[in-house]
Design an enzyme around this catalytic site. Sequence first.
Site, short mmCIF file in Angstrom:
data_model
loop_
_atom_site.label_atom_id
_atom_site.label_comp_id
_atom_site.label_asym_id
_atom_site.label_seq_id
_atom_site.Cartn_x
_atom_site.Cartn_y
_atom_site.Cartn_z
N ASN A 9 0.86 -1.18 0.00
CA ASN A 9 0.00 0.00 0.00
C ASN A 9 0.90 1.23 0.00
OD1 ASN A 9 -1.84 2.03 0.48
ND2 ASN A 9 -2.27 1.44 2.60
N LYS A 11 0.06 4.26 -0.27
CA LYS A 11 -0.62 5.44 0.29
C LYS A 11 -0.41 6.64 -0.64
CE LYS A 11 0.30 3.48 4.79
NZ LYS A 11 0.19 3.66 6.21
N HIS A 94 -9.45 1.09 4.92
CA HIS A 94 -8.16 1.30 5.61
C HIS A 94 -8.37 2.26 6.78
CE1 HIS A 94 -4.05 2.52 6.39
NE2 HIS A 94 -3.67 1.43 5.76
N GLU A 96 -6.72 4.65 7.88
CA GLU A 96 -6.49 6.08 7.61
C GLU A 96 -7.74 6.70 6.99
OE1 GLU A 96 -2.82 5.55 5.47
OE2 GLU A 96 -1.84 5.05 7.36
N GLU A 164 -5.34 -5.04 10.71
CA GLU A 164 -4.38 -3.95 10.85
C GLU A 164 -4.64 -3.17 12.14
OE1 GLU A 164 -2.40 -2.96 6.88
OE2 GLU A 164 -3.98 -1.51 7.22
N GLY A 170 2.50 2.17 10.66
CA GLY A 170 3.42 3.29 10.47
C GLY A 170 4.18 3.70 11.72
N SER A 210 3.56 -2.19 10.34
CA SER A 210 5.02 -2.21 10.53
C SER A 210 5.67 -3.55 10.18
CB SER A 210 5.39 -1.77 11.95
OG SER A 210 4.92 -0.45 12.18
#
Length: 258
Positions: A9, A11, A94, A96, A164, A170, A210
């Site tokens: 991904n 992003k 996701h 985010e 996730e 991240g 991560s």
Amino acid sequence: MSKLLIAGNWKMNNTVEAAEQLVRAIEENLESTIDVEVILCPPFTSLSKVAELTNKNSIKVGAQNVYHEQKGAFTGEISPEMIKELCEYVIIGHSERRLILGETNKIVNMKITAAINKGLNIILCVGETLEQRERGKTQEIIREQLTQSLSDIQRIENITIAYEPVWAIGTGISASTMDCKNGIETIRSILQEMYGELTAQSTKILYGGSVNPQNIEALLREAGIDGGLIGGASLNAESFVSIINKSNIFSQKTGSND
Ligand code: PEP
């Protein structure tokens, strides 16, 4: 067992030119006999270029988002049909998008429905925030996200789930293999309640948060994941290919394949 899946991904990273360089670097380093499904998910602006660059090899391409309507006055949005012209996969839900852009489970559900109707394969992301984890709500949140996001979805053959945990995304701090295993088991048992044993066992469940070349092997070996959704480490050809190669070696050792 089915093939392991490693999805990158990207992003909101990489211009078209940078995307081209990254794809070429990945291709140069990737062995041709790899027995792992590899998916690259660039931003919309590079989808076409990445699809063109990968159309002669086994790398697949996915979008990072989709709108739930097929066409019309929705400025700035991209429909499932438009995505389907370029690639086979789409990431939906996701964290985010949930946390920064306010996507609810209801919206995620509408997107999944629209994407399935156009024959897209979906990577559905679920996972708890740190605050939810600290309040002991992990299982409840995963259940809520799965049941609401998949509400009225009868068949999930085209859906891969990515566990996730938000606190691991991240941050450089991956979930422990035990936390990851627990998350995967929770997802499988909810899928079993919703779709039965066979579907629960055959649905791919990835882990994301991560993942890097140092921790992928332990996650595969100890947490029972079917692959990974990779953010930061997918932006670097060396680390992304290393994750794929290690997954490939693991798959050869354990006999995972199609
Ligand atoms: C992600 O964004 O889906 C992700 C897992 O990111 P990272 O690998 O950087 O934690």
